[in-house]
Design a protein around this motif. Structure first.
Motif, mmCIF file in Angstrom:
data_model
loop_
_atom_site.group_PDB
_atom_site.id
_atom_site.type_symbol
_atom_site.label_atom_id
_atom_site.label_comp_id
_atom_site.label_asym_id
_atom_site.label_seq_id
_atom_site.Cartn_x
_atom_site.Cartn_y
_atom_site.Cartn_z
ATOM 1 N N PRO A 96 9.422 14.048 13.778
ATOM 2 C CA PRO A 96 8.600 13.018 13.137
ATOM 3 C C PRO A 96 9.202 11.631 13.352
ATOM 4 O O PRO A 96 10.385 11.405 13.085
ATOM 5 C CB PRO A 96 8.617 13.416 11.664
ATOM 6 N N THR A 97 8.378 10.709 13.856
ATOM 7 C CA THR A 97 8.846 9.360 14.166
ATOM 8 C C THR A 97 7.814 8.344 13.721
ATOM 9 O O THR A 97 6.613 8.504 14.002
ATOM 10 C CB THR A 97 9.088 9.205 15.674
ATOM 11 N N ASN A 98 8.263 7.301 13.038
ATOM 12 C CA ASN A 98 7.358 6.228 12.657
ATOM 13 C C ASN A 98 6.759 5.571 13.896
ATOM 14 O O ASN A 98 7.436 5.397 14.918
ATOM 15 C CB ASN A 98 8.087 5.163 11.839
ATOM 16 N N SER A 99 5.495 5.201 13.798
ATOM 17 C CA SER A 99 4.825 4.530 14.903
ATOM 18 C C SER A 99 4.262 3.178 14.473
ATOM 19 O O SER A 99 4.587 2.152 15.058
ATOM 20 C CB SER A 99 3.692 5.404 15.452
ATOM 21 N N GLU A 100 3.462 3.199 13.415
ATOM 22 C CA GLU A 100 2.797 1.969 12.969
ATOM 23 C C GLU A 100 2.452 2.103 11.496
ATOM 24 O O GLU A 100 2.212 3.209 11.007
ATOM 25 C CB GLU A 100 1.530 1.731 13.798
ATOM 26 N N GLN A 101 2.442 0.995 10.795
ATOM 27 C CA GLN A 101 1.968 1.017 9.424
ATOM 28 C C GLN A 101 1.139 -0.237 9.154
ATOM 29 O O GLN A 101 1.306 -1.273 9.808
ATOM 30 C CB GLN A 101 3.121 1.101 8.423
ATOM 31 N N THR A 102 0.241 -0.107 8.180
ATOM 32 C CA THR A 102 -0.580 -1.237 7.747
ATOM 33 C C THR A 102 -0.441 -1.368 6.244
ATOM 34 O O THR A 102 -0.625 -0.392 5.509
ATOM 35 C CB THR A 102 -2.059 -1.031 8.112
ATOM 36 N N ASN A 103 -0.104 -2.569 5.787
ATOM 37 C CA ASN A 103 0.021 -2.862 4.361
ATOM 38 C C ASN A 103 -1.151 -3.733 3.917
ATOM 39 O O ASN A 103 -1.510 -4.697 4.602
ATOM 40 C CB ASN A 103 1.343 -3.574 4.066
ATOM 41 N N TYR A 104 -1.731 -3.394 2.765
ATOM 42 C CA TYR A 104 -2.928 -4.061 2.277
ATOM 43 C C TYR A 104 -2.670 -4.787 0.962
ATOM 44 O O TYR A 104 -1.950 -4.273 0.098
ATOM 45 C CB TYR A 104 -4.056 -3.045 2.064
ATOM 46 N N THR A 105 -3.278 -5.957 0.816
ATOM 47 C CA THR A 105 -3.270 -6.678 -0.456
ATOM 48 C C THR A 105 -4.713 -6.959 -0.852
ATOM 49 O O THR A 105 -5.616 -6.993 0.006
ATOM 50 C CB THR A 105 -2.485 -7.999 -0.369
ATOM 51 N N TYR A 106 -4.916 -7.200 -2.157
ATOM 52 C CA TYR A 106 -6.276 -7.321 -2.675
ATOM 53 C C TYR A 106 -6.412 -8.539 -3.584
ATOM 54 O O TYR A 106 -5.431 -9.015 -4.173
ATOM 55 C CB TYR A 106 -6.664 -6.054 -3.448
ATOM 56 N N ASN A 107 -7.653 -9.011 -3.668
ATOM 57 C CA ASN A 107 -7.978 -10.066 -4.618
ATOM 58 C C ASN A 107 -8.181 -9.464 -6.001
ATOM 59 O O ASN A 107 -8.243 -8.243 -6.158
ATOM 60 C CB ASN A 107 -9.253 -10.805 -4.171
ATOM 61 N N ALA A 108 -8.310 -10.326 -7.005
ATOM 62 C CA ALA A 108 -8.448 -9.854 -8.383
ATOM 63 C C ALA A 108 -9.707 -9.016 -8.580
ATOM 64 O O ALA A 108 -9.743 -8.131 -9.454
ATOM 65 C CB ALA A 108 -8.462 -11.048 -9.333
ATOM 66 N N ASP A 109 -10.740 -9.246 -7.752
ATOM 67 C CA ASP A 109 -11.989 -8.492 -7.908
ATOM 68 C C ASP A 109 -11.984 -7.187 -7.110
ATOM 69 O O ASP A 109 -12.994 -6.487 -7.040
ATOM 70 C CB ASP A 109 -13.190 -9.352 -7.499
ATOM 71 N N GLY A 110 -10.852 -6.848 -6.491
ATOM 72 C CA GLY A 110 -10.737 -5.595 -5.764
ATOM 73 C C GLY A 110 -11.087 -5.669 -4.295
ATOM 74 O O GLY A 110 -10.945 -4.674 -3.572
ATOM 75 N N THR A 111 -11.561 -6.829 -3.822
ATOM 76 C CA THR A 111 -11.831 -6.976 -2.396
ATOM 77 C C THR A 111 -10.522 -7.115 -1.627
ATOM 78 O O THR A 111 -9.539 -7.645 -2.140
ATOM 79 C CB THR A 111 -12.724 -8.205 -2.125
#
Length: 306
Positions: free
Chosen positions: A151-166
């Motif tokens: 098992p080897t890391n390849s890529e990751q995506t981190n997400y942030t959100y606005n107060a309304d959940g968008t």
């Protein structure tokens, strides 16, 4: 190899398209010599509950004027309609048979959010994607790992959100003995929570720099009418791609026309998609380029018709 990659990309968009509306046939082609050229036809089959069970694609053979088998996606579903397993098969014309290409299995949380998806080729695990959510069930991290042998890391995506959940931003990072920034996407919205634009930036020289911008416009029914992509060049935004959407009286998407901005400063047709909702059709091929945003477009995989 090129064909297989193309089909897989098309299938990825099909998953999204079917979840939005229940089409019977989708036609895919491209623009050349001022005319549309037949390329691909995809037929959907559904179970009694309206969940899609198979997507069968055929490629147009201009020499024989027939549709030749190309690929099949077959879905095995859980009782709640979420996908348990997705099997992709390709057609071997020389042997006149179907060959398994890949199989992807999914796991879910109690709220039907995808926790993991693992793709096998030849019965061997190759890629695993793991999903992490916050206390509001919003996706915060998507981790891609190659799991063949070690098992080897390849890529990751981190997400942030606005107060309304968008979704506010998503940052893609690649693995190089540590996580290294790659691409950042930032979204803006029109009320009520309609995506207005997405700014994509690339990580260069230890800083974020403009790469492309997608701007959306909507019709009176709040359905997407146009998507305009511009690229950043010479310190200015320059037209690049445009998708135009049209709908029938029931509000179902019936056509997407894709265009590129040419060297003469004009929009030029490139591809077209047409959805057919009737059965037993003998429709002439249109074509396709389906747009999905904002990313992520999958944190719960349920396929069903309207």
């Amino acid at each position: 190899m090129k064909t297989k990659i193309y089909l897989l990309i098309t299938f990825l968009f099909l998953v999204l398209a079917v979840s939005a509306q229940k089409f019977n046939v989708m036609y895919d082609g491209y623009w050349t010599n001022n005319t549309w050229v037949d390329t691909l036809k995809t037929t959907a089959a559904y179970d009694a509950n309206g969940h899609v069970t198979t997507l069968t694609s055929q490629r147009w053979n201009s020499q024989t004027n027939t549709w030749d088998n190309a690929a099949i996606i077959a879905y095995a579903l859980n009782g709640d309609g979420t996908i348990r397993e997705m099997l992709i098969q390709g057609w071997l014309a020389d042997n006149n048979t179907w060959m398994d290409f890949s199989k992807t299995t999914f796991t879910y949380s109690a709220s039907k959010k995808i926790l993991s998806q693992t793709t096998q080729i030849g019965g061997i695990d190759f890629v695993k994607i793991s999903y992490t959510y916050d206390t509001n069930d919003l996706l915060t991290n998507e981790l891609v790992q190659t799991v063949f042998l070690v098992p080897t890391n390849s890529e990751q995506t981190n997400y942030t959100y606005n107060a309304d959940g968008t979704e506010n931003t998503n940052v893609v990072q690649s693995w190089n003995n540590q996580w290294v920034n790659s691409v950042r996407s930032t979204n803006t919205y029109n009320p009520p929570k309609k995506l207005a634009s997405t700014l994509k930036e690339m990580w260069q020289n230890e800083a974020w720099g403009n790469a492309s911008k997608t701007t959306l416009t909507y019709n009176a029914n709040d359905s997407i009418a146009e998507s305009l992509e511009q690229i950043w060049a010479n310190e200015a935004w320059v037209n690049s791609l445009k998708d135009s959407y049209s709908y029938n009286a029931n509000g179902n998407l019936v056509q997407v026309i894709s265009q590129e901005w040419n060297s003469s400063g004009q929009w030029e047709n490139t591809a077209r998609i047409t959805y057919d909702y009737s059965t037993g059709t003998n429709h002439e091929l249109a074509a396709m380029a389906f747009l999905a945003f904002p990313n992520p477009f999958i944190d719960q995989l349920t396929i069903e018709g309207r």
